[in-house]
Design a protein around this motif. Structure first.
Motif, short mmCIF file in Angstrom:
data_model
loop_
_atom_site.label_atom_id
_atom_site.label_comp_id
_atom_site.label_asym_id
_atom_site.label_seq_id
_atom_site.Cartn_x
_atom_site.Cartn_y
_atom_site.Cartn_z
N GLN A 103 -22.14 -41.05 -21.62
CA GLN A 103 -21.94 -40.12 -20.51
C GLN A 103 -20.75 -39.22 -20.83
O GLN A 103 -19.76 -39.67 -21.41
CB GLN A 103 -21.68 -40.87 -19.21
N PRO A 105 -17.57 -37.56 -19.55
CA PRO A 105 -16.69 -37.71 -18.38
C PRO A 105 -16.37 -36.39 -17.69
O PRO A 105 -15.99 -36.38 -16.51
CB PRO A 105 -15.43 -38.36 -18.96
N ARG A 108 -20.70 -35.07 -15.86
CA ARG A 108 -21.26 -36.41 -15.76
C ARG A 108 -22.78 -36.47 -15.76
O ARG A 108 -23.36 -37.55 -15.91
CB ARG A 108 -20.70 -37.11 -14.52
N PRO A 203 -14.88 -42.45 -11.18
CA PRO A 203 -14.39 -42.74 -12.52
C PRO A 203 -12.89 -43.08 -12.52
O PRO A 203 -12.10 -42.41 -11.85
CB PRO A 203 -14.65 -41.44 -13.30
N GLY A 417 -24.63 -37.61 -11.49
CA GLY A 417 -24.31 -38.09 -12.83
C GLY A 417 -25.41 -38.99 -13.37
O GLY A 417 -26.17 -39.61 -12.62
#
Length: 428
Positions: A103, A105, A108, A203, A417
């Protein structure tokens, strides 16, 4: 990717937190390595009966009466002596998790970057006498940071517990330990079906759920006891005792197991078909002035403001059903609900629900365990957060050797995401 190594018994979560409980050694008597921050105390070593010299010398020998015919009855040999737990050496275990997440960051929805993380737990436990025990855990980990760097192998003391047993109805644990708040905290990521610990919506932020501390641990004291071998258990505690600038955090939990008992301090979120479980837990937390207003960064020409405070409270309930259906496999259903109270709490409530299935026979060297989990959280001033996990687990040697491959879809008030994840866990 994630891997676990472990030795000796140990019985979530924490939040990061766990842990393992961690959870916990496979005997179920040790902690999970807690929750993320979280699963984890360690279980006692196997207690096998030790035969005394006389018994060993006479093993397999005929009785006097059988050899010499009628006569005085032969003297019966004493039964094998049971080794006392406190006469055994210190129990040591090593647990490891290594994982990877595909993924980006910064964007996302894109799965164009691979982020790896891992941790190694060294667990220690032992009995000093029939009333006093000790337990500890040191954890080293690596992984990405919010600034784009990497945790380069930091090590921390995660558990340091002095345990006093007065009776099954009253045990007192003192030190740094998992806060007894919900089943996930007792189990930690080590003894649950999902690879990702619940509550990680944002996150690099701690998981949403009961207030605990880093990796589900906090410094304080817990009193707990059990009835009917663990069909009913209670926990009460006071934590945050290392911080003189804040009020203590008080918690209480009740757990009722309607089928098989759960005798250990720690509880797993799956027993992989070894128990029939229908368990309900309820818990609550309170901290005076624990709900603190979040202030924006001060302007350059203005002094920082003083945040307002309110009493923090949280209540939760969790339910676990697990049944081994024999040749039809093992079904696991779990759910939990959390309510947050306080003028300055960001979220109103959160919950999760999951269903998983474990095949009855091996496919290759292990059993398959598909899972689906839904998580939702409701911010007070925004649209709901949503996480959906679809995962295929591979259980090779129970919790001691397993792997997971899955996909996670997230929607955080409209910010979407996608992520693929892979993890490996080992305990020895």
């Amino acid at each position: 990717m994630a891997v676990i190594l472990g030795v000796a018994p140990f019985d979530r979560p924490a939040r990061a937190q766990a842990q393992p409980e961690a959870p916990p050694a496979r005997t179920g008597d040790g902690p999970p390595i807690a929750a993320p921050a979280t699963e984890p105390a360690s279980p006692p070593a196997d207690a096998s009966a030790a035969r005394g010299p006389a018994a060993e010398a006479n093993a397999g020998a005929p009785t006097l009466q059988g050899a010499a015919g009628p006569g005085p009855a032969a003297t019966a040999l004493p039964p094998p002596a049971e080794e006392e737990p406190w006469k055994k050496p210190l129990s040591v275990a090593a647990w490891a998790r290594v994982g990877g997440r595909l993924q980006n960051p910064d964007a996302r929805e894109k799965m164009d970057r691979l982020l790896a993380d891992g941790e190694l737990h060294l667990l220690f436990s032992g009995e000093i006498n029939r009333f006093i025990g000790v337990q500890g855990a040191v954890v080293a980990q690596f992984g990405p940071t919010p600034t784009g760097g990497n945790i380069a192998g930091s090590a921390t003391l995660r558990d340091a517990i002095a345990k006093i047993k007065f009776h099954d109805l009253l045990n007192v644990w003192i030190g740094r330990m998992i806060v007894p708040s919900d089943r996930s905290a007792f189990s930690g990521p080590w003894s649950m079906v999902p690879w990702n610990y619940p509550g990680f919506f944002e996150p690099y932020a701690p998981p949403l759920g009961p207030r605990q501390g880093p990796f589900g641990r906090n410094d304080g004291v817990t009193a707990w006891g059990k009835v009917a071998g663990g069909l009913f258990k209670y926990y009460v505690g006071a934590y945050n005792l290392h911080d003189s600038s804040a009020s203590p955090l008080y918690t209480a939990r009740l757990n009722l197991s309607l089928l098989d008992p759960e005798p250990a301090y720690y509880q797993k979120s799956t027993y992989l078909g070894e128990k029939s479980i229908l368990a309900l837990g309820v818990a609550g937390e309170v901290q005076r002035q624990g709900s603190v207003e979040s202030l924006p960064p001060p302007a350059m020409d203005m002094p920082p403001g003083v945040p307002r405070k309110d009493t923090y409270m949280e209540a939760n309930a969790d339910l676990l059903f697990e049944k081994n259906l024999g040749t039809a496999g093992t079904l696991t259903l779990e759910g939990a609900f959390y309510k947050y109270i306080g003028d300055f709490e960001r979220f109103d409530y959160s919950y999760f629900a999951l269903a998983s299935y474990l095949t009855p026979t091996n496919v290759g060297v292990g059993k398959l365990q598909p899972l689906v989990r839904l998580q939702q959280a409701k911010p007070k001033n925004a649209d709901p957060y949503l996480l959906i996990d679809a995962q295929m687990g591979y259980v090779i040697e129970g919790h001691a050797a397993r792997a997971a491959l899955g996909y996670q879809r997230s929607d955080l008030s409209g910010a979407k995401g996608n992520a693929l994840f892979l993890g490996v866990q080992l305990q020895k």
